[in-house]
Design an enzyme around this catalytic site. Structure first.
Site, PDB file in Angstrom:
ATOM      1  CE1 TYR A   1      37.317  44.863  48.609  1.00 34.56           C
ATOM      2  CE2 TYR A   1      37.914  46.071  50.586  1.00 34.56           C
ATOM      3  CZ  TYR A   1      37.157  45.949  49.438  1.00 34.56           C
ATOM      4  OH  TYR A   1      36.246  46.925  49.118  1.00 34.56           O
TER       5      TYR A   1
ATOM      6  CG  ASN B   1      28.525  42.768  48.907  1.00 35.74           C
ATOM      7  OD1 ASN B   1      28.877  43.663  48.150  1.00 35.74           O
ATOM      8  ND2 ASN B   1      29.300  41.749  49.167  1.00 35.74           N
TER       9      ASN B   1
ATOM     10  CD  GLU C   1      33.103  41.037  48.561  1.00 38.08           C
ATOM     11  OE1 GLU C   1      34.241  41.521  48.492  1.00 38.08           O
ATOM     12  OE2 GLU C   1      32.165  41.363  47.801  1.00 38.08           O
TER      13      GLU C   1
ATOM     14  CE1 TYR D   1      37.183  42.982  45.025  1.00 43.24           C
ATOM     15  CE2 TYR D   1      36.953  41.361  46.779  1.00 43.24           C
ATOM     16  CZ  TYR D   1      36.460  42.445  46.087  1.00 43.24           C
ATOM     17  OH  TYR D   1      35.254  42.995  46.438  1.00 43.24           O
TER      18      TYR D   1
ATOM     19  CD  GLU E   1      36.033  46.783  45.595  1.00 45.99           C
ATOM     20  OE1 GLU E   1      35.395  46.694  44.514  1.00 45.99           O
ATOM     21  OE2 GLU E   1      35.468  46.772  46.701  1.00 45.99           O
TER      22      GLU E   1
HETATM   23  C1  NAG Z   1      25.353  40.220  45.180  1.00 42.10           C
HETATM   24  O1  NAG Z   1      24.227  39.415  44.934  1.00 42.10           O
HETATM   25  C2  NAG Z   1      23.109  40.156  44.414  1.00 42.10           C
HETATM   26  C3  NAG Z   1      21.922  39.219  44.398  1.00 42.10           C
HETATM   27  O2  NAG Z   1      22.226  37.993  43.796  1.00 42.10           O
HETATM   28  C4  NAG Z   1      23.507  40.717  43.059  1.00 42.10           C
HETATM   29  O3  NAG Z   1      22.430  41.482  42.544  1.00 42.10           O
HETATM   30  C5  NAG Z   1      24.729  41.610  43.204  1.00 42.10           C
HETATM   31  O4  NAG Z   1      25.188  42.049  41.955  1.00 42.10           O
HETATM   32  C6  NAG Z   1      25.857  40.866  43.892  1.00 42.10           C
HETATM   33  N1  NAG Z   1      26.911  41.788  44.233  1.00 42.10           N
HETATM   34  C7  NAG Z   1      28.136  41.628  43.788  1.00 42.10           C
HETATM   35  C8  NAG Z   1      29.138  42.603  44.317  1.00 42.10           C
HETATM   36  O5  NAG Z   1      28.438  40.732  43.012  1.00 42.10           O
END
Ligand code: NAG
Ligand code: NAG
Ligand code: NAG
Ligand code: NAG
Length: 223
Positions: A103, A70, A210, A114, A112
């Protein structure tokens, strides 16, 4: 990094307009630097992202990313202001979960926020990868010739500008996505307050890209 070195690097960037290149599989904490005279830059990754983020001249940056991890980064203002009118243009080419978004953060309370102008349809902004979790829908409003739906949710013990903690997220999500235009931040700020959210003191605000466990590329410019 020592502050002397940082000052030298910023001076070099200002004098030569050299892009600051970050090829960061490893950058964990948020990195912030002033990029030239006008714009603020913030880039964060969880350290798992195959992401290359590059500051270009003026209000421009580009980012290319691959699966895993991320990240969120872009250029803007620190502090942001509620009266900001953002003129932006982008070439945004994501595959999977990715947003082209205003953001930023407020403090006291820590929020936070968006304003998602474009996103890949495989992932509705403000939801998690669990499709059942859409966050709470607060309502809709129009701004800058578009309909925005507003969602909110709490993040429990997640990374923030104040370390790992619990905070609210709020999302305005544009129905007809766009990659360029004029965005009137004050309309969102007012809508969020009218929908019952107590906003805090403005921290930074950027026009961000993002990505989460997705791939793509994005070149963005703000004016
Ligand atoms: C990003 O993707 C991962 C794997 O699919 C997941 O576990 C996680 O919650 C996601 N993060 C966000 C910020 O949505
Ligand atoms: C947005 O900025 C560009 C580049 O400076 C400019 O050409 C354009 O007129 C601006 N758009 C508006 C609506 O101000
Ligand atoms: C907001 O608009 C979306 C898209 O048109 C719609 O699905 C949703 O029901 C609306 N939500 C509210 C709270 O009006
Ligand atoms: C950006 O992504 C698009 C769509 O996948 C692709 O056609 C293009 O070649 C990519 N550009 C760069 C610079 O990677």
């Amino acid at each position: 990094m020592s502050s002397a070195l940082l000052i030298i690097l910023i001076a070099v960037a200002v004098v030569f307009g050299t892009p600051t290149e970050n090829t960061k599989n490893g950058l964990a904490p948020r990195e912030e630097l002033s990029s030239g005279a006008t714009f603020f830059n913030s880039f964060w990754s969880d350290g798992k992202s195959k992401v290359s983020y590059k500051n270009l001249a003026g209000g421009k940056y580009s980012v290319t990313w691959g699966e895993g991890g991320n990240f969120v980064g872009g250029k803007g203002w620190n502090p942001g202001t509620t009266s900001k009118v953002v003129n932006f243009t982008a070439s945004f080419n994501p595959e999977g979960y990715a947003y082209l978004t205003i953001y930023g953060w407020t403090t006291s309370p820590l929020i936070e926020f968006y304003i998602v102008e474009s996103y890949h349809p495989s992932h509705i902004p403000g939801t998690t990868t669990d499709p059942a979790d859409k966050g709470a829908e607060l309502g809709n409003f129009t701004s800058d010739d578009g309909l925005y739906s507003v969602r909110t949710k709490m993040r429990i013990n997640k990374p923030s500008i104040q370390g790992t903690t619990t905070f609210r997220q709020i999302f305005s999500v544009r129905e007809d996505v766009r990659e360029e235009g004029i965005l009137t931040f004050a309309n969102h700020w007012k809508a969020w307050k009218d929908m019952g959210i107590t906003m805090g003191k403005m921290n930074y605000m950027i026009m961000a890209t993002e990505g989460n466990d997705s791939s793509g590329n994005s070149t963005v410019e703000i004016f």
